[in-house]
Design a protein around this motif. Structure first.
Motif, PDB file in Angstrom:
ATOM      1  N   ALA A  68       0.836  -1.210   0.000  1.00 61.49           N
ATOM      2  CA  ALA A  68       0.000   0.000   0.000  1.00 61.49           C
ATOM      3  C   ALA A  68       0.868   1.256   0.000  1.00 61.49           C
ATOM      4  CB  ALA A  68      -0.924  -0.011   1.214  1.00 61.49           C
ATOM      5  N   VAL A  69       1.964   1.219   0.742  1.00 56.41           N
ATOM      6  CA  VAL A  69       2.898   2.357   0.773  1.00 56.41           C
ATOM      7  C   VAL A  69       3.499   2.552  -0.609  1.00 56.41           C
ATOM      8  CG1 VAL A  69       5.121   3.162   1.670  1.00 56.41           C
ATOM      9  CG2 VAL A  69       3.480   2.092   3.217  1.00 56.41           C
ATOM     10  N   GLN A  70       3.893   1.434  -1.233  1.00 62.34           N
ATOM     11  CA  GLN A  70       4.522   1.530  -2.557  1.00 62.34           C
ATOM     12  C   GLN A  70       3.591   2.179  -3.575  1.00 62.34           C
ATOM     13  OE1 GLN A  70       7.745  -2.114  -2.246  1.00 62.34           O
ATOM     14  NE2 GLN A  70       5.834  -2.514  -3.268  1.00 62.34           N
ATOM     15  N   LEU A  71       2.278   1.955  -3.410  1.00 63.24           N
ATOM     16  CA  LEU A  71       1.339   2.610  -4.333  1.00 63.24           C
ATOM     17  C   LEU A  71       1.442   4.131  -4.184  1.00 63.24           C
ATOM     18  CD1 LEU A  71      -0.918   2.418  -6.456  1.00 63.24           C
ATOM     19  CD2 LEU A  71      -2.555   2.376  -4.587  1.00 63.24           C
ATOM     20  N   TYR A  72       1.394   4.609  -2.935  1.00 61.00           N
ATOM     21  CA  TYR A  72       1.536   6.060  -2.711  1.00 61.00           C
ATOM     22  C   TYR A  72       2.874   6.564  -3.230  1.00 61.00           C
ATOM     23  CZ  TYR A  72      -2.687   7.229  -0.201  1.00 61.00           C
ATOM     24  OH  TYR A  72      -3.993   7.502   0.099  1.00 61.00           O
ATOM     25  N   HIS A  73       3.933   5.805  -2.935  1.00 55.84           N
ATOM     26  CA  HIS A  73       5.272   6.235  -3.352  1.00 55.84           C
ATOM     27  C   HIS A  73       5.323   6.360  -4.876  1.00 55.84           C
ATOM     28  CE1 HIS A  73       9.534   6.854  -2.486  1.00 55.84           C
ATOM     29  NE2 HIS A  73       9.718   6.316  -3.686  1.00 55.84           N
ATOM     30  N   HIS A  74       4.766   5.372  -5.549  1.00 55.91           N
ATOM     31  CA  HIS A  74       4.787   5.379  -7.006  1.00 55.91           C
ATOM     32  C   HIS A  74       3.973   6.565  -7.552  1.00 55.91           C
ATOM     33  CE1 HIS A  74       5.108   3.891 -11.068  1.00 55.91           C
ATOM     34  NE2 HIS A  74       3.829   4.190 -11.208  1.00 55.91           N
ATOM     35  N   VAL A  75       2.767   6.734  -7.055  1.00 54.67           N
ATOM     36  CA  VAL A  75       1.896   7.818  -7.547  1.00 54.67           C
ATOM     37  C   VAL A  75       2.573   9.175  -7.313  1.00 54.67           C
ATOM     38  CG1 VAL A  75      -0.310   8.996  -7.115  1.00 54.67           C
ATOM     39  CG2 VAL A  75      -0.249   6.502  -7.303  1.00 54.67           C
ATOM     40  N   LEU A  76       3.096   9.370  -6.100  1.00 54.21           N
ATOM     41  CA  LEU A  76       3.678  10.677  -5.760  1.00 54.21           C
ATOM     42  C   LEU A  76       5.042  10.908  -6.406  1.00 54.21           C
ATOM     43  CD1 LEU A  76       2.421  10.773  -2.091  1.00 54.21           C
ATOM     44  CD2 LEU A  76       2.060  12.612  -3.730  1.00 54.21           C
ATOM     45  N   SER A  77       5.656   9.833  -6.923  1.00 49.58           N
ATOM     46  CA  SER A  77       6.973   9.998  -7.566  1.00 49.58           C
ATOM     47  C   SER A  77       6.856  10.803  -8.872  1.00 49.58           C
ATOM     48  CB  SER A  77       7.611   8.631  -7.850  1.00 49.58           C
ATOM     49  OG  SER A  77       6.895   7.986  -8.886  1.00 49.58           O
ATOM     50  N   HIS A  78       5.623  11.023  -9.338  1.00 52.78           N
ATOM     51  CA  HIS A  78       5.444  11.757 -10.589  1.00 52.78           C
ATOM     52  C   HIS A  78       5.302  13.268 -10.381  1.00 52.78           C
ATOM     53  CE1 HIS A  78       4.423   7.626 -11.873  1.00 52.78           C
ATOM     54  NE2 HIS A  78       5.036   8.014 -12.970  1.00 52.78           N
ATOM     55  N   ALA A  79       5.520  13.747  -9.163  1.00 52.51           N
ATOM     56  CA  ALA A  79       5.464  15.204  -8.932  1.00 52.51           C
ATOM     57  C   ALA A  79       6.577  15.594  -7.965  1.00 52.51           C
ATOM     58  CB  ALA A  79       4.111  15.587  -8.344  1.00 52.51           C
ATOM     59  N   ALA A  80       6.994  16.856  -8.049  1.00 50.86           N
ATOM     60  CA  ALA A  80       7.966  17.370  -7.076  1.00 50.86           C
ATOM     61  C   ALA A  80       7.186  17.729  -5.820  1.00 50.86           C
ATOM     62  CB  ALA A  80       8.650  18.600  -7.659  1.00 50.86           C
ATOM     63  N   VAL A  81       7.463  17.036  -4.722  1.00 56.75           N
ATOM     64  CA  VAL A  81       6.676  17.186  -3.502  1.00 56.75           C
ATOM     65  C   VAL A  81       7.478  17.909  -2.398  1.00 56.75           C
ATOM     66  CG1 VAL A  81       5.648  15.829  -1.624  1.00 56.75           C
ATOM     67  CG2 VAL A  81       5.206  15.180  -3.997  1.00 56.75           C
ATOM     68  N   ARG A  82       8.784  17.703  -2.403  1.00 58.66           N
ATOM     69  CA  ARG A  82       9.629  18.282  -1.344  1.00 58.66           C
ATOM     70  C   ARG A  82       9.425  19.803  -1.263  1.00 58.66           C
ATOM     71  NH1 ARG A  82      14.489  17.096   1.546  1.00 58.66           N
ATOM     72  NH2 ARG A  82      14.487  14.972   0.748  1.00 58.66           N
ATOM     73  N   GLY A  83       9.132  20.278  -0.057  1.00 58.29           N
ATOM     74  CA  GLY A  83       8.985  21.720   0.172  1.00 58.29           C
ATOM     75  C   GLY A  83       7.680  22.303  -0.373  1.00 58.29           C
ATOM     76  N   LYS A  84       6.793  21.446  -0.887  1.00 56.37           N
ATOM     77  CA  LYS A  84       5.563  21.943  -1.540  1.00 56.37           C
ATOM     78  C   LYS A  84       4.325  21.750  -0.655  1.00 56.37           C
ATOM     79  CE  LYS A  84       7.663  22.759  -5.472  1.00 56.37           C
ATOM     80  NZ  LYS A  84       7.995  24.094  -5.885  1.00 56.37           N
ATOM     81  N   ASP A  85       3.234  22.373  -1.087  1.00 58.89           N
ATOM     82  CA  ASP A  85       1.948  22.217  -0.398  1.00 58.89           C
ATOM     83  C   ASP A  85       1.126  21.185  -1.161  1.00 58.89           C
ATOM     84  OD1 ASP A  85       2.752  24.142   1.359  1.00 58.89           O
ATOM     85  OD2 ASP A  85       1.716  25.779   0.340  1.00 58.89           O
ATOM     86  N   VAL A  86       0.749  20.125  -0.446  1.00 62.32           N
ATOM     87  CA  VAL A  86       0.089  18.981  -1.100  1.00 62.32           C
ATOM     88  C   VAL A  86      -1.286  18.756  -0.474  1.00 62.32           C
ATOM     89  CG1 VAL A  86       0.278  16.507  -1.611  1.00 62.32           C
ATOM     90  CG2 VAL A  86       2.357  17.902  -1.476  1.00 62.32           C
ATOM     91  N   LEU A  87      -2.276  18.512  -1.325  1.00 63.47           N
ATOM     92  CA  LEU A  87      -3.624  18.165  -0.858  1.00 63.47           C
ATOM     93  C   LEU A  87      -3.943  16.748  -1.306  1.00 63.47           C
ATOM     94  CD1 LEU A  87      -6.510  18.773   0.228  1.00 63.47           C
ATOM     95  CD2 LEU A  87      -7.056  19.642  -2.067  1.00 63.47           C
TER      96      LEU A  87
END
Ligand SMILES: C[S@@+](CC[C@H](N)C(=O)[O-])C[C@H]1O[C@@H](n2cnc3c(N)ncnc32)[C@H](O)[C@@H]1O
Length: 274
Positions: A68-87
């Motif tokens: 389940a974690v890997q699914l999130y990791h994979h999905v979120l790997s397609h955007a720059a998330v570090r230092g950003k505001d995420v919803l």
């Protein structure tokens, strides 16, 4: 492997029907939180297995939910998330939000869900994570001003929405110009147009449409025994058929629909146009 009987098949079909959606989806999600008082099951997705490549390093609290974690990791790997505001819209029991906030280092990660019981659980369970907050709200009317987030993410929630166009309009509104929307969903093959038409009409450019069905199917195979065990312990006997279907264990209608190609698991990367 368990054989699925006719009653179980009919229950499974009912589970995904529009009537069931109106009657008890919210009740079911509240019940999951009530049954799992200790927060054993903090993810409610079908998971993702890397078919090749490196293994993600995970802290023990996430290792047990690796797929389940890997699914999130994979999905979120397609955007720059570090230092950003995420919803995150449809964050459920917060496992993915907690993983992302702790490991991908967004400035702020907001998990939103329509289910107030789940949000109360999330606030209690993850209260110590400083860059993580939870809010109750509806995907069709997001409780934020415009241009508020750099990235929006949606994992296995959009199949519940009555109006996908309205949802896409709301995500577009709350994203900053050029913001990224990541959406993982599992449409039936014969209902793909219900997804593609609103996406085509929306003010997003589709940067990537990825079919990850083989990864999801493999994840369900890896995780089925653990899921069966959790259902056996946490679900009262009359609810176990729904529990198995919901969890997509081997032999469930859902699992078989992925295996036979009747359903596909798609991951979209969408860019806000202007
Ligand atoms: C299958 S769960 C997925 C939860 C989470 N994304 C995960 O992967 O663990 C679907 C979630 O969508 C939420 N949901 C359904 N309709 C919604 C809506 N209109 N607005 C926001 N959340 C909604 C449900 O309450 C549920 O928590």
């Amino acid at each position: 492997m368990r054989r699925v009987n006719t009653l179980e098949k009919a229950s499974a079909q009912f589970f995904y029907s529009a009537i069931a959606e109106r009657l008890f989806t919210n009740t079911w999600y509240s019940l999951v939180t009530k049954l799992d008082k200790n927060g054993e099951e903090t993810f409610m997705n079908y998971g993702f297995a890397e078919l090749e490549g490196t293994k993600l390093e995970l802290a023990p609290r996430f290792e047990v939910h690796r797929c389940a974690v890997q699914l999130y990791h994979h999905v979120l790997s397609h955007a720059a998330v570090r230092g950003k505001d995420v919803l995150e819209i449809g964050c459920g029991r917060g496992g993915g939000a907690s993983y992302a906030a702790a490991n991908l280092h967004p400035r702020r990660y907001v998990g939103l869900d329509i289910n107030k019981t789940a949000i109360a659980f999330d606030r209690r369970f993850y209260g110590e994570q400083k860059n993580l907050e939870f809010i109750a709200g509806d995907a069709h009317a997001l409780p934020f001003g415009g241009d508020a987030f750099d990235v929006a993410v949606n994992v296995e929630s959009s199949h519940h929405y009555r109006d996908l166009s309205a949802f896409l309009g709301e995500v577009h509104r709350v994203l900053k110009p050029g913001g990224t929307f990541l959406m993982a969903c599992f449409p039936r093959k014969n209902e793909l147009s219900l997804l593609r038409e609103p996406l085509g009409r929306s003010r997003f450019t589709c940067v990537l449409e990825e079919d990850i069905t083989p990864n999801v199917l493999r994840a369900l195979e890896i995780d089925s025994a653990r899921r069966e065990d959790a259902i056996g312990r946490l679900c009262p006997a009359p609810l176990r058929t729904f529990g198995r279907e919901f969890a997509g264990v081997r032999g469930s209608e859902l699992y078989e629909s992925f295996a036979s190609g009747k359903r596909r698991y798609l991951n979209f990367v969408l860019q806000k146009k202007t």
